[in-house]
Structures are given as structure tokens and as C-alpha cells.
Design a protein around this motif. Sequence first.
Motif, PDB file in Angstrom:
ATOM      1  N   ARG A  21       0.812  -1.222   0.000  1.00 48.14           N
ATOM      2  CA  ARG A  21       0.000   0.000   0.000  1.00 48.14           C
ATOM      3  C   ARG A  21       0.843   1.268   0.000  1.00 48.14           C
ATOM      4  O   ARG A  21       0.384   2.324  -0.419  1.00 48.14           O
ATOM      5  N   VAL A 120     -11.844   6.496  -2.959  1.00 52.04           N
ATOM      6  CA  VAL A 120     -11.419   5.971  -1.654  1.00 52.04           C
ATOM      7  C   VAL A 120     -12.644   5.346  -0.996  1.00 52.04           C
ATOM      8  O   VAL A 120     -13.505   6.050  -0.467  1.00 52.04           O
ATOM      9  N   SER A 122     -12.317   2.422   1.129  1.00 55.09           N
ATOM     10  CA  SER A 122     -11.864   1.484   2.161  1.00 55.09           C
ATOM     11  C   SER A 122     -12.294   1.912   3.554  1.00 55.09           C
ATOM     12  O   SER A 122     -12.063   1.186   4.522  1.00 55.09           O
ATOM     13  N   ALA A 125      -8.367   6.879   5.412  1.00 48.45           N
ATOM     14  CA  ALA A 125      -7.626   7.869   4.614  1.00 48.45           C
ATOM     15  C   ALA A 125      -6.271   8.155   5.232  1.00 48.45           C
ATOM     16  O   ALA A 125      -5.883   9.307   5.385  1.00 48.45           O
ATOM     17  N   TYR A 129      -4.259   1.662   8.279  1.00 44.94           N
ATOM     18  CA  TYR A 129      -5.699   1.439   8.284  1.00 44.94           C
ATOM     19  C   TYR A 129      -6.254   1.488   9.703  1.00 44.94           C
ATOM     20  O   TYR A 129      -5.666   0.968  10.635  1.00 44.94           O
ATOM     21  N   TYR A 159      -2.902   9.476   0.503  1.00 38.78           N
ATOM     22  CA  TYR A 159      -3.753   8.330   0.836  1.00 38.78           C
ATOM     23  C   TYR A 159      -5.246   8.633   0.761  1.00 38.78           C
ATOM     24  O   TYR A 159      -6.047   7.705   0.586  1.00 38.78           O
ATOM     25  N   ASP A 160      -5.626   9.888   0.902  1.00 38.04           N
ATOM     26  CA  ASP A 160      -7.047  10.239   0.796  1.00 38.04           C
ATOM     27  C   ASP A 160      -7.469  10.465  -0.650  1.00 38.04           C
ATOM     28  O   ASP A 160      -8.614  10.859  -0.903  1.00 38.04           O
ATOM     29  N   ASP A 163      -6.012   5.255  -2.884  1.00 45.05           N
ATOM     30  CA  ASP A 163      -6.190   4.245  -1.840  1.00 45.05           C
ATOM     31  C   ASP A 163      -5.924   2.856  -2.408  1.00 45.05           C
ATOM     32  O   ASP A 163      -6.607   2.400  -3.325  1.00 45.05           O
ATOM     33  N   THR A 166      -8.906   0.190  -2.412  1.00 40.16           N
ATOM     34  CA  THR A 166      -9.931   0.553  -3.382  1.00 40.16           C
ATOM     35  C   THR A 166      -9.457   0.282  -4.811  1.00 40.16           C
ATOM     36  O   THR A 166     -10.180  -0.314  -5.623  1.00 40.16           O
TER      37      THR A 166
END
Length: 365
Positions: A21, A120, A122, A125, A129, A159-160, A163, A166
Amino acid sequence: MILTLIILLFAILILVSQHPRYGKKPSGERLALMQKSPNYKNGKFENIHFTPELAEGYSFSKVFIDFLFKKVDRKIPSDIIPSIKTNLLELSPDQDILVWFGHSSYYIQLEGKRFLIDPVFSGNASPIYGTTKAFKGTDIYTANDFPEIDYLLITHDHYDHLDYKTIMDLQPKIKKIICPLGVGSHLEYWKFPKEIIIEKDWYEKIELDQNLTLYTTPSRHFSGRSIERCNTLWTSFVLEANNFKMYLGGDSGYDTHYAEIGDKYGPFDIALLDNGQYNPAWRYIHNLPEDLIKAMKDIKAKRVFPVHSSKFPLSLHAWDEPLIKVTELNAASENPIPLITPKIGELVALRNEKQEFQQWWKGVR
């Protein structure tokens, strides 16, 4: 004992950072292409004008401590955010529409093509996680709710906006990806075929078909999925169809680029602009509400959709403050511009300038 704990913590961080990630920094041919960009200087990308991450008078230590410990009234809503679950699979491709999913994620159908921007889904953000969770009621869509996506647009690699979970869930449905220079490194690392990834610098043109053209345009922000910053580019987009133009703003602080884009590509039928999760300390990299009022006029927008709000607690203001402030400031300004303020999932008719929207945030605690 303390030394042992420090070593253990460091080992855990190293182990965690190996997860895919976190992506992969650009190298090889991709890095060589980046180095040819006029926006790449001294080993990193730069904005048009000098852009410190923090405004004058602020320190990283104070901002970090405030984020962890400062109490903010209604930073997270106690009520469930209202939404509408539009069935995307049943939409006719001939409908020119937009559906917002909270924050800066949205779906567009225009001239028979399907676009998905910065998805996004998931519920998270942040790089870890479970640490920055979506507000209750905002995470109502999953990859299963989407048809095939002709073009996935990524504005930058935070990350926002990018993702991992996603993107991986959506992978079988994505035909092409358009992103700024360097971001393809993450995507290729995640096993997306190189031939479907289109990476561009600012002010480049992509002819999607005879009816649609996409331009990459500047924003005033930064990038990075680790300690290393600005090793990939950030961008905004201009999407042009027959007698219709949209500005897809991405994250940005206020600067001269809004007027430059408005002069070069405007006027715009709709502009989506960064408004939310702001902080006076970040005024160079995120619009404050008063900046948005200037930006929407600079960009020459006929209607404005304020985004980057209503899903994640990334700053130190009440969750509904961005929508309240921009609505009030716009109404009080000279020549107010109509605002597009749908609920999450609500269908926005792109070519219907008379469509009205509720101030749905009123009464939500």
C-alpha cells in the motif's frame, strides 16, 4: 529497556512499511522522464511559486500535537451522514451525470464515457488502516457497485486520493489510468499493465476520442506516501466535451494558477474545487473558504462544486464548517456563483444549470 522498545518500534515500522500500500518511488525510465520536466528541480517537483507546507508562524511539532490532542467540537459528526444510493450499474451511458462519494471521490459520465476520480472506498484515509476512519454513513459504495471504468483519474498520490485497497478492488474494471508524472510507479508496482497507464506533466493534452479532450493543469500542493515528499507530481484536470467544460481541481492552495487556467481554458460550466480539511497552517496547500471564493471567480466557473469535505477528519474544524462557510461567503459576495451541494450518492445532472440542491448538512449533529 527503553533502547529495546525503540529498537522494537523501529523494527515494526520497517516491517509495516513493506506493505504494498505504501507504493514504490519512481526509478529508471520513469525517473528519467520526470527529470526532463520543468517542474522537477533539485530532485523533486516544485509548485509554480514557493510553497512551504506550513505557513509562517507555525511549527510541525505544534501542528502535530494539536492534531493529536486539541479538542474540536463536532470534528466528527455524531449523526449518520445522509446519503442516496444511486444504482450506477443501471445508469444509461448516454446520461451526462456526476455522483459524489464524499471527500474528493466522484464518478462522471460524459459523452458516453465513464470516469472515476480519486476513489477511496476502504473507509480509511491514512497510511495505517483504522487511524483515520470515514464518518458514519459515508462509505456506502464498494467496487461491486461500479460498471467498467473507461478512465480512472488520479490527481496525486496522498492516501485520501490514492487508496491501495480501493484501487486493487477496482482493478478488473479499469481500462485506462491517467495520472501525473511518477504516480504510475505505484500503479505498476500494484500490477497494473504499463500500457494502460498514461502519465503527464502540467499543460499536456490527451485526446480521449473525437468528443472528449483532457488537459492536465497545475495545482498548488505536494505529494508523497512516506517521509520522502514531492517525488511524484500533483495535478488538476480540464475535461472538455462538446459545448461543455469541467475543471477537476484536486487538492490545492490558492495561487495564480486558477486565473491562468481560467484564461487559458475557461469559462467552465462546472468547477470542482478543494474546500475542506483546511487549516490556517496549511493555507499554501489547501484553500481556506475565503480563498475558494476568489478561486471560483478566477477560474471563470458558472457553477462550483466544493469538495474535499464531509467524509474524513483530517483537520481541526467542525465537520460541516467548510460547507457552512463557503455557502455564507458565496452568498455575501458580489455576483454569487451557484453551488452544487449534493448528498453523497445523489445524481447531479451535468448540463442542467437549474438543478437545485438542499443544504443537507443542516440539522446533522
